[in-house]
Motif scaffolding. Structure first.
Motif, PDB file in Angstrom:
ATOM      1  N   GLY A  27       0.664  -1.228   0.073  1.00 11.33           N
ATOM      2  CA  GLY A  27       0.117   0.198   0.006  1.00 11.33           C
ATOM      3  C   GLY A  27       0.674   1.309  -0.017  1.00 11.33           C
ATOM      4  O   GLY A  27       0.202   2.362  -0.160  1.00 11.33           O
ATOM      5  N   GLN A  28       1.980   1.276   0.148  1.00 14.02           N
ATOM      6  CA  GLN A  28       2.941   2.254   0.302  1.00 14.02           C
ATOM      7  C   GLN A  28       3.016   2.962  -1.061  1.00 14.02           C
ATOM      8  O   GLN A  28       2.989   2.357  -2.309  1.00 14.02           O
ATOM      9  CB  GLN A  28       4.519   1.835   0.623  1.00 14.02           C
ATOM     10  N   PHE A  29       3.213   4.404  -1.131  1.00 10.29           N
ATOM     11  CA  PHE A  29       3.225   5.172  -2.479  1.00 10.29           C
ATOM     12  C   PHE A  29       1.975   5.017  -2.994  1.00 10.29           C
ATOM     13  O   PHE A  29       2.221   4.800  -4.468  1.00 10.29           O
ATOM     14  CB  PHE A  29       4.543   4.979  -2.902  1.00 10.29           C
ATOM     15  N   GLU A  30       1.000   5.056  -2.689  1.00 10.93           N
ATOM     16  CA  GLU A  30      -0.527   5.045  -3.513  1.00 10.93           C
ATOM     17  C   GLU A  30      -0.495   3.609  -4.384  1.00 10.93           C
ATOM     18  O   GLU A  30      -0.959   3.680  -5.070  1.00 10.93           O
ATOM     19  CB  GLU A  30      -0.861   6.198  -4.259  1.00 10.93           C
ATOM     20  N   GLY A  31       0.199   2.603  -3.705  1.00 10.88           N
ATOM     21  CA  GLY A  31       0.198   1.326  -4.475  1.00 10.88           C
ATOM     22  C   GLY A  31       1.073   1.216  -5.246  1.00 10.88           C
ATOM     23  O   GLY A  31       1.566   0.008  -6.174  1.00 10.88           O
ATOM     24  N   ARG A  32       2.021   2.001  -5.592  1.00  3.75           N
ATOM     25  CA  ARG A  32       3.080   1.938  -6.574  1.00  3.75           C
ATOM     26  C   ARG A  32       4.119   0.994  -6.358  1.00  3.75           C
ATOM     27  O   ARG A  32       4.603   0.381  -6.899  1.00  3.75           O
ATOM     28  CB  ARG A  32       3.869   3.208  -6.968  1.00  3.75           C
ATOM     29  N   PHE A  33       4.162   0.821  -5.070  1.00  2.78           N
ATOM     30  CA  PHE A  33       5.414  -0.313  -4.389  1.00  2.78           C
ATOM     31  C   PHE A  33       4.734  -1.575  -4.817  1.00  2.78           C
ATOM     32  O   PHE A  33       5.521  -2.434  -5.128  1.00  2.78           O
ATOM     33  CB  PHE A  33       5.660  -0.104  -2.772  1.00  2.78           C
ATOM     34  N   ALA A  34       3.472  -1.888  -4.814  1.00  2.00           N
ATOM     35  CA  ALA A  34       2.956  -2.989  -5.091  1.00  2.00           C
ATOM     36  C   ALA A  34       3.185  -3.522  -6.584  1.00  2.00           C
ATOM     37  O   ALA A  34       3.407  -4.742  -6.777  1.00  2.00           O
ATOM     38  CB  ALA A  34       1.253  -3.123  -4.842  1.00  2.00           C
ATOM     39  N   VAL A  35       3.212  -2.570  -7.446  1.00  2.00           N
ATOM     40  CA  VAL A  35       3.493  -2.990  -8.851  1.00  2.00           C
ATOM     41  C   VAL A  35       4.897  -3.464  -8.847  1.00  2.00           C
ATOM     42  O   VAL A  35       5.390  -4.379  -9.724  1.00  2.00           O
ATOM     43  CB  VAL A  35       3.485  -1.518  -9.741  1.00  2.00           C
ATOM     44  N   GLN A  36       5.955  -2.699  -8.221  1.00  2.00           N
ATOM     45  CA  GLN A  36       7.282  -3.194  -8.536  1.00  2.00           C
ATOM     46  C   GLN A  36       7.515  -4.605  -7.776  1.00  2.00           C
ATOM     47  O   GLN A  36       8.352  -5.423  -8.262  1.00  2.00           O
ATOM     48  CB  GLN A  36       8.336  -2.341  -7.872  1.00  2.00           C
ATOM     49  N   LEU A  37       6.941  -4.782  -6.599  1.00  2.00           N
ATOM     50  CA  LEU A  37       7.301  -5.995  -6.089  1.00  2.00           C
ATOM     51  C   LEU A  37       6.490  -7.264  -6.708  1.00  2.00           C
ATOM     52  O   LEU A  37       6.979  -8.250  -6.608  1.00  2.00           O
ATOM     53  CB  LEU A  37       6.465  -5.675  -4.493  1.00  2.00           C
TER      54      LEU A  37
ATOM     55  N   ARG B 237      -7.343  -2.510  -6.684  1.00  2.00           N
ATOM     56  CA  ARG B 237      -8.062  -1.558  -5.964  1.00  2.00           C
ATOM     57  C   ARG B 237      -8.455  -0.287  -6.963  1.00  2.00           C
ATOM     58  O   ARG B 237      -9.206   0.589  -6.928  1.00  2.00           O
ATOM     59  CB  ARG B 237      -7.862  -1.143  -4.749  1.00  2.00           C
ATOM     60  N   ASP B 238      -7.131  -0.039  -7.563  1.00  2.00           N
ATOM     61  CA  ASP B 238      -7.350   1.260  -8.498  1.00  2.00           C
ATOM     62  C   ASP B 238      -7.386   0.843  -9.962  1.00  2.00           C
ATOM     63  O   ASP B 238      -8.052   1.523 -10.711  1.00  2.00           O
ATOM     64  CB  ASP B 238      -5.611   1.607  -8.430  1.00  2.00           C
ATOM     65  N   ASP B 239      -7.418  -0.302 -10.206  1.00  2.00           N
ATOM     66  CA  ASP B 239      -7.762  -0.877 -11.593  1.00  2.00           C
ATOM     67  C   ASP B 239      -8.226  -2.174 -11.746  1.00  2.00           C
ATOM     68  O   ASP B 239      -7.452  -3.307 -11.688  1.00  2.00           O
ATOM     69  CB  ASP B 239      -6.224  -0.847 -12.634  1.00  2.00           C
ATOM     70  N   PRO B 240      -9.537  -2.251 -11.478  1.00  2.00           N
ATOM     71  CA  PRO B 240     -10.168  -3.744 -11.225  1.00  2.00           C
ATOM     72  C   PRO B 240     -10.027  -4.659 -12.405  1.00  2.00           C
ATOM     73  O   PRO B 240     -10.154  -5.853 -12.091  1.00  2.00           O
ATOM     74  CB  PRO B 240     -11.744  -3.312 -11.366  1.00  2.00           C
TER      75      PRO B 240
END
Length: 219
Positions: free
Chosen positions: A41-51, A106-109
């Motif tokens: 959830g960090q950085f408005e979900g941007r961390f999730a993309v890289q992870l 959550r941002d892109d269903p």
């Protein structure tokens, strides 16, 4: 999947999760997944993309569960010990990837996870492999011969990871050196900064003040 912003002021992706899951230590899979959710959830979900990208790279690779275990354990100094908890390395990465995908949706269903193609130039990949090779003896000794937290096969696993994705392999090399507090020279430290720049990483990814740099060491 597009490459996310890589200058977040912290370590990113799987190497970032490995750092953050250690402090304070967590002692169950459920607690570990809570850390994953927090990181995603960090950085408005941007961390999730890289992870998620890092997880998919390894899941789509020929690395074995044992090799993935070794990379994880080296970076965490066994603070979140997959072996002790009886969690298979590939199974763990799949669970991490599921948490990340849920956060992204959550941002892109309509989001569907797809492994990202690697695009590190050959010469840069060779530099990463050279650093793994030259740091290998000290890292192997620090990990395999540690009195309380021994791990076998870290350096071969790093080579395999770097051959698949030099960017991820480089970040996992740094985490292993930091996790086991392996002494490095100022010259190697400067090479790491330069390699990070070539890979498009922020300086905070390379140097998060966890290195053990010795001014009189030659390596």
């Amino acid at each position: 999947m597009e490459q996310p912003h890589r200058h977040l002021g912290v370590d990113i992706g799987l190497s970032g999760l490995i750092k953050w899951i250690c402090y304070p230590p967590v002692n169950s899979e459920a607690a570990g997944l809570e850390v994953v959710r927090s990181c995603a959830g960090q950085f408005e979900g941007r961390f999730a993309v890289q992870l998620l990208r890092d997880c998919l790279v390894l899941l789509d690779s020929p690395l074995s569960s044992r090799e993935i275990d070794a990379l994880w354990l080296a970076g965490t100094f066994r603070a979140f010990d997959l072996e002790r908890l009886g969690i298979d390395g590939r199974v763990w990465l799949r669970r991490v990837a599921e948490v990340c995908a849920e956060r992204i949706r959550r941002d892109d269903p309509s989001f569907t996870p797809v492994a990202a193609a690697t695009a590190v130039p050959g010469p840069v990949r060779e530099k990463v492999l050279d650093e793994i090779g030259s740091a290998g003896p000290a890292l192997e000794q620090a990990t395999a011969d540690h009195a309380y937290h021994p791990i076998d096969g870290v350096v071969p696993a790093l080579r395999r990871a770097a051959e698949v994705d030099a960017d991820l392999g480089f970040r996992l090399l740094l985490r292993a050196l930091k996790g086991y507090f392996v002494p490095i020279s100022e010259a190697r430290y400067e090479r790491f900064l330069a390699l990070g720049d070539e890979l498009g990483l922020g300086e905070d990814v390379v140097d998060d003040r966890d290195f053990n740099v010795w001014s009189d060491l030659v390596d």
